[in-house]
Design a protein around this motif. Structure first.
Motif, short mmCIF file in Angstrom:
data_model
loop_
_atom_site.label_atom_id
_atom_site.label_comp_id
_atom_site.label_asym_id
_atom_site.label_seq_id
_atom_site.Cartn_x
_atom_site.Cartn_y
_atom_site.Cartn_z
N GLY A 1 0.85 -1.19 0.00
CA GLY A 1 0.00 0.00 0.00
C GLY A 1 0.88 1.24 0.00
O GLY A 1 2.06 1.19 -0.40
N TRP A 2 0.31 2.33 0.46
CA TRP A 2 0.99 3.63 0.44
C TRP A 2 2.23 3.63 1.32
O TRP A 2 3.29 4.13 0.92
N PHE A 3 2.11 3.07 2.52
CA PHE A 3 3.25 3.15 3.42
C PHE A 3 4.35 2.17 3.03
O PHE A 3 5.53 2.49 3.12
N GLY A 4 3.96 1.00 2.56
CA GLY A 4 4.95 0.09 2.01
C GLY A 4 5.72 0.76 0.87
O GLY A 4 6.94 0.60 0.75
N SER A 5 4.99 1.52 0.06
CA SER A 5 5.64 2.21 -1.07
C SER A 5 6.54 3.34 -0.60
O SER A 5 7.62 3.56 -1.15
N ASP B 1 -1.52 -5.52 -4.97
CA ASP B 1 -2.78 -4.88 -5.40
C ASP B 1 -3.37 -3.98 -4.32
O ASP B 1 -4.48 -3.51 -4.46
N TRP B 2 -2.64 -3.74 -3.24
CA TRP B 2 -3.10 -2.90 -2.13
C TRP B 2 -4.34 -3.49 -1.43
O TRP B 2 -5.00 -2.80 -0.67
N SER C 1 -2.65 2.39 5.22
CA SER C 1 -3.39 2.96 4.08
C SER C 1 -4.49 2.03 3.59
O SER C 1 -5.36 2.47 2.84
N THR C 2 -4.47 0.77 3.99
CA THR C 2 -5.41 -0.20 3.40
C THR C 2 -6.20 -1.01 4.43
O THR C 2 -7.20 -1.64 4.08
N LEU D 1 -15.26 -3.89 1.78
CA LEU D 1 -14.00 -3.77 2.52
C LEU D 1 -12.87 -3.77 1.53
O LEU D 1 -12.85 -4.60 0.60
N LEU D 2 -11.91 -2.87 1.70
CA LEU D 2 -10.77 -2.89 0.80
C LEU D 2 -9.99 -4.19 0.95
O LEU D 2 -9.56 -4.79 -0.03
N CYS D 3 -9.85 -4.66 2.17
CA CYS D 3 -9.11 -5.89 2.44
C CYS D 3 -9.91 -7.09 1.92
O CYS D 3 -11.07 -7.27 2.29
#
Lengths: 400, 400, 400, 400
Positions: free
Chosen positions: C90-94, C113-114, C146-147, C292-294
């Motif tokens: 996700g954003w923080f991993g990136s 795929d976040w 972020s996810t 849910l995003l997850c």
């Protein structure tokens, strides 16, 4: 005006410096005064406060000033028209008398010179003269905040006993409790009046009545109309940890913390600390070449010192100079002492360097006002430095 | 016990949630109550509090609970033996009457069903019958905290006027001030009694008396012995920004901040907010299929809602379940309402999501107690979501 | 703008609601960071924080954000040019990957795929392929803020072990520590990165590195120039209760209190509480008819829930509406999720009614934005009410 | 141990006494660092802090200690292998040099005796000798916290200019900013390093870099790997009132309040106050018969005074005695000064009576340690009392 920076020196004899621990304890959300968390708080506080008054009897806590607690003592224990013995020890003794008169009590007011405490032998004499026991109560201010003179409570108790007189014994400890030795039970006091904003180190807002069984019994016969001040409803509700009306919850948070602090330090250590600072202050006054208002060393207050200036020096001008230039508040001369006296509070949450700063501020003020003076600061420092060890030894020998 | 985490929901009808701004304002060192900084504080607060009572007359501030302010009103404006008209609007109306009786007043107590406010036409009738004008005062509780029922003060004033009766008009606004419209001057009230711990968003510890010239004039003839509560000494000292005895300094810090907050939001916006939340609550109650204790829509309280359960359901058990499982305090049923009623406070420093959480807690409690109920939460949310815009428009049309 | 009253709902996934106990603990005067009182504080905190990371190894505490602690982990354990394995969770991993690249590390960045966590089998495969053991470290974000997707740390550890690969294992727990089960030692992590402003319930301002012996050994060979972040000077100074430079004393006051609170509740109860609230939130999302995003139930986060809106609905507009009308902050969609996702933080100092209020706010916002939705609040309340008992039983069965 | 009562005297040269206003400002709930309320706070703080550095250029604020801000200055403006000129003014000058070396800079370290500031003529000579302009930066500590010696920044600037040398000029103001005159723009400084815990009156936890256009331009060519410290991302995000990572929100609350306090008093008054207290302290030292560490009156520090004891007297023993008996923390002798020197901090939120108490504590400590001494307190009081009026006149003549 010089810029304000740093901490104000609040050296009036109360309200005193509220410790951060107490302020922060008060800075929590108010809770339901009828719920279990409140009850636990109240029971802890009601038990703890007894150790400060040194009593096993109830201590009634009011949302009020000390003046309110004065009134509570009178309207519970007495009835309109009752004769009471009171003493002109100073401004507060006179104010309490005025309150008693307004409430309809007949006050025999023993005149005084505002430089001595109550004379136990005079108490004995007056009570012996009262052969019909018409006097219902003897009322004494333990520590006259206006003069820095204490009255010797155990000796007055002994005088009452020697006279074989049944009067109630009521004592105002507003500016002595938590600063000087006081023992409600052992000294045979019937009603002890206290306030939150001095030795208890809280903001103003709580008044206290410690009440003996004899006082409560007398209260059964009281003819004063009263409701807010009535002891019995409060004592009854307190059993479960509640009050008959909404109590000052956040002040009780602070009181819990203040009691904890006094117990952590130990009352004996607290009293020794106050004694040491008071003696250092008196030595400074003498070295300045100024006069202590209190004339009897046995009656020196350890909470405050009232300093008498020479005839043409103006104490209020001195205080104003010190406030303006050094951001320190000192106590004013009250009533007949106006302009002649200033008072240094050295009680509550206080330490040697705060005292040193205080005395330096006074000395600089004397200098700026061209008031003739010696070096009081040095005399005080000598005492403070010289008593560090003795202080420790004394504390070590105090039973835990 | 489930672990305690997050903020307690204090949804009793007072003490209310003290805003952080107020708590932090109180968390400053106490200052000299005889010095210039205090005087400036006091004058600011004494001026500001008048805007809350909507009066140009003095507002006397006591270190006390609201109960103390009740007593102050009685012992200043009246004398022992005076006849007064009081009303059984609920628990607090009954308590005030009890206090009046204890103080020696002769109370004509108009019975009530605890579900209605004071009937203006009955006031008129009773005063007309008092042709000799023996009744000295009419005493009304504006918002009965025990029932969530208000009395219509302007209509009662009109009734007194129609009767051409000279009695003083005394109103308790302890749980309405700062939450519902109230106008001491315009409504012709002589003594308005207030407390700090409700709409004023402070901890308990301050009581208020707003006093008309007529009330002060009456006080000149009062025969009650009094000292702490005496208006005139306080009003006189207040002129210079002082009190005759040590005031509750830190509470005054908080009061200054609370007044600022009410003025920043504007009283009209504050009242509109309370009205909106109260209506949402009532819609929830109706959707739950429960009964509002208040039977007259014109008399609905906007500070709190008292909910009547069905005969065999236990309101105190419900409250205990909610406290234990959801860390929320609700108001108990007082006196004859014990076990039958619970009260939801929705006053003070409060917003829509706090209300939503509150109503969810009640609904889950009903569920856990197997009390038959519909979906009150949805009804409330519909109202809250639907009134966002209207609320704004209304505010926009309010004169600045 | 509707008037602001009551408490803001801070429902971003960090910073979280700082408990009053922690704020008040921080509101004490700063002390000498080279004196004995500080040393005692530091030793207490340094010992206590280990119980939160579940480690017997040193935990290095920085005055920094979590981002600073990321950098500290990299520049201590690695050298410029080192190859590391990172994952696009996700954003923080990136962001962490971007930092690594800027610092001169060679990152093999596994795309994602976040909506899923790191796949342990892919870790195994990639490490097996690295037969020369050129990869120096495997870096995983435990809980992607972020996810709302977690990665299964013990399974990834097992994958590394199965591959027989010597790479360091470094885990970011910034938004999981103190909210979800985490075990630095038992799970064989070499560097665990943490921050103060999430489950630790403090304001932002402290970053953490828990470091294994293997990591410290690797650090001996690090070629990164560094000073502020250098582990060994800090660990050496910490032995005596000090830091090599001025530490964030008041934050450490708060950390002591936060650790006390977590231990009083017990970490197991804290985790159970977060799990219950997260499940209630997910049920609300499903009942709203939102996604849910997850995508993997085994990877649901208990700290936050990211909700995916339908294609033409605007998540930032929804958030703005909710902030404006209901004074609640929700997390925005970051990076590629911008406008599509909003995030509900349900971690830290939080309880059932705060969650209920939160979900009511979201539901009203959906209504106001005309986003099609069912009744998520009811679904959540049903879960919350239904799990009170189970929650207790579970807690009772947890070993003390 | 004597009981602890009253306020600790924190007279180390930082962290300093945090004013109640600042502590209370920090004691508010953390807010969303991506929301509009935060943005407004940040823009206010970022603008306000420029007035303290006297710059129109960006001031970068880090969650870090001052040491972190040192590192930030180096890794942004320079590259590994760069030659820099640094000066052995004392412990902190030496530590900064050590950091620079660890980071890979080539330091030309000009030796010093720890009793003088940087010699401008030596700077000129060294730069003139660097005909190829290989020296990239001149780094100076404005106020050496270990010695109480300042360096004359404008004269050093003039020396650089006279040498026609293009080196960057970087100045550490950690213990001078907000206490002594400092002008980033007017004095032509490229990077000014600051910290929160001295003249800014905050707890430790924020570091500052004020950066000139020239410094930012140089930073474009920097080859240091960096992320947390990188100026440009922060400056870019700051434009909107944000940070690239989670900022120390509650510290920023405090910073806003501290800036307000400094502006209310006015920087000129703040500097005059520090000058007055420093002079009083130096007079005390001389009257004690002790030696000022600083040998050059033009270089006296107004933040702190380092006092050199006679050969056989132990400064650390003195400090321990004072801490144990008078609850005052003084600064230790660092590095080669260990045991020979103690340091009195007289900066930050401080006033004349706090200084008087401080000096009394030192004098009593000297007495208890049998260190030969005169009456420094009297000398200080004389200066303090004698400068009240002058102080006012000076302030009155300061342009608004």
């Amino acid at each position: 005006m010089p810029s304000i920076s740093g901490r104000h020196f609040l050296q009036i004899p109360g309200p005193t410096n509220v410790p951060d621990r107490v302020l922060r304890a008060m800075d929590f959300p108010t809770i339901d005064h009828r719920g279990p968390a409140f009850s636990a708080l109240a029971l802890e506080v009601l038990t703890g406060i007894k150790t400060i008054f040194k009593t096993s009897e109830p201590v009634v806590i009011y949302g009020s000033s000390g003046t309110g607690a004065w009134e509570a003592a009178l309207v519970n224990a007495l009835s309109p028209g009752d004769r009471v013995l009171m003493f002109e020890t100073g401004w507060f003794g006179s104010l309490w008398r005025e309150m008693a008169s307004r409430l309809g009590l007949q006050v025999e007011f023993v005149p005084g010179d505002w430089r001595h405490g109550v004379d136990p032998s005079e108490v004995e004499k007056l009570l012996l003269a009262d052969t019909e026991h018409g006097i219902r109560a003897v009322l004494v201010v333990h520590n006259e905040t206006s003069t820095g003179v204490t009255s010797r409570i155990p000796e007055i108790r002994a005088a009452i006993d020697r006279a074989g007189h049944p009067a109630l014994f009521m004592v105002d400890t507003i500016s002595s409790l938590g600063s000087m030795d006081y023992r409600h039970d052992e000294w045979g006091v019937d009603v002890t009046v206290g306030g939150s904003q001095k030795g208890l180190m809280l903001p103003p807002g709580l008044g206290f009545n410690a009440v003996s069984a004899k006082a409560r019994e007398a209260a059964q016969r009281s003819k004063f109309g009263k409701s807010y001040w009535s002891w019995e409803e409060i004592i009854a509700a307190n059993k479960g940890g509640f009050w008959p009306y909404t109590p000052s919850t956040n002040m009780l948070y602070g009181l819990r913390e203040a009691i904890n602090m006094l117990q952590e330090e130990s009352l004996d250590a607290v009293f020794a600390r106050h004694a040491r600072f008071a003696e250092a202050t008196r030595r400074a006054v003498k070295a300045w070449g100024l006069e202590l208002l209190c004339l009897e060393p046995l009656e020196y207050s350890n909470s405050l010192t009232a300093v008498l200036l020479r005839e043409h020096d103006d104490a209020d001008q001195l205080r104003a100079t010190i406030l303006e230039n050094f951001d320190m508040s000192l106590g004013t001369g009250l009533g007949r002492l106006k302009g002649r006296v200033f008072r240094i509070g050295h009680l509550g949450d206080f330490n040697a360097l705060m005292l040193a700063g205080t005395l330096c501020g006074v000395q600089m003020g004397l200098e700026m006002q061209s008031i003739r003076h010696g070096d009081g600061v040095s005399a005080a420092l000598e005492h403070l430095a010289g008593t560090v060890r003795r202080n420790r030894t004394e504390l070590a020998s105090v039973p835990a």
